[in-house]
Every structure is written in C-alpha cells, then in structure tokens.
Design an enzyme around this catalytic site. Structure first.
Site, mmCIF file in Angstrom:
data_model
loop_
_atom_site.group_PDB
_atom_site.id
_atom_site.type_symbol
_atom_site.label_atom_id
_atom_site.label_comp_id
_atom_site.label_asym_id
_atom_site.label_seq_id
_atom_site.Cartn_x
_atom_site.Cartn_y
_atom_site.Cartn_z
ATOM 1 N N CYS A 72 0.837 -1.199 0.000
ATOM 2 C CA CYS A 72 0.000 0.000 0.000
ATOM 3 C C CYS A 72 0.877 1.256 0.000
ATOM 4 O O CYS A 72 2.070 1.216 0.322
ATOM 5 C CB CYS A 72 -0.943 0.003 1.198
ATOM 6 S SG CYS A 72 -0.130 0.353 2.756
ATOM 7 N N CYS A 124 0.945 3.843 1.996
ATOM 8 C CA CYS A 124 1.535 4.291 3.266
ATOM 9 C C CYS A 124 2.706 3.406 3.675
ATOM 10 O O CYS A 124 3.570 3.838 4.436
ATOM 11 C CB CYS A 124 0.493 4.393 4.365
ATOM 12 S SG CYS A 124 -0.316 2.872 4.871
#
Length: 143
Positions: free
Chosen positions: A50, A52
């Site tokens: 992902c 982040c």
C-alpha cells in the site's frame, strides 16, 4: 499490461527495499517462530504494497535505526504475500488486530508495543520514526 507481472515487480521492490535496510525476511511460520522466540528485542515490520507502506512505513523502518537504543533483531513478514508467515507473526501480537503496514516490538518473545497502520497512515515518516524510537527508548538496550 499484465497485472500479475506488474504486482510481482512492485512486491519485489518492496521486499528488496526493507531487506536492503537490514531486515531479515521471514517467509515461513517456522522462520517466524525461530526469530520471535529468541531472547532480547525484535522489531517486526509487517510490510505491504500500500501507499503508506512505501511512502511512510518503509522509510521509517530504515531511518529509525539511527538511534542509540535499537532492537537486537530486525525482521519482516509480507502481508498478502507470505500469508502463513504473516499469520504466524500475528499470533504473537496478542491484543492487537491485524494491521499492515505495522511494526511490533517484542522482548523475549512477548509483545511489548505496536505501531499500527492507524499510527502510520496520514503521518509523516519522521512522526513514525519518533514513535518507533520512543519504543526503543523504553524497551531496548543501547548498542
């Protein structure tokens, strides 16, 4: 574009980035048990693809080690890729729901604290570095 080929490339880059930072990759439940049952402190980075993870968690994982107190061991499992290893690691994180990316700090095989996804996503890498280093200050020895 072949989606699987694209994802394989993304995963390989994400794996290499954290391994190049000094983390030992654990890909089987047996490797997880061996690493997490050792005496001393172990930081587990739950890696993922992902945004982040790439923009915040992996940079924080690399730079948090520039501190006087650090874990004895740095290990990583990859959520969504090495499922059995990740599931086994999460068995050690009692009291915490599954979260990726995240960091778990164990001492003598016992969970002490976690920096969960909600502590990572939306924060700057330096804020996550500070969270990790605060954990090191409390639970780790000076190296």
């Amino acid at each position: 574009m072949d989606f699987n080929l694209y994802m394989e490339d993304v995963v390989t880059k994400a794996r290499n980035e954290i391994v190049d930072a000094g983390y030992q990759e654990l890909t089987t439940p047996e490797e997880v048990d061996h690493a997490l049952n050792q005496k001393g402190t172990t930081l587990v980075m739950i890696n993922s693809v992902c945004g982040c993870a790439g923009g915040i968690a992996r940079p924080a994982a690399m730079h948090a080690m520039h501190y006087d107190k650090r874990p004895d061991r740095l290990v990583t499992v990859f959520a969504g890729q090495d499922r059995e290893a990740t599931d086994r690691a999460r068995e050690y994180f009692t009291g915490y729901p599954p979260s990726s990316p995240s960091f778990a700090l164990l001492k003598d095989g016992e969970i002490k604290t976690m920096v969960e996804r909600h502590d990572i996503e939306g924060f700057e890498p330096m804020e996550v570095i500070n969270k990790l280093q605060n954990s090191f200050e409390e639970y780790c020895e000076e190296i």
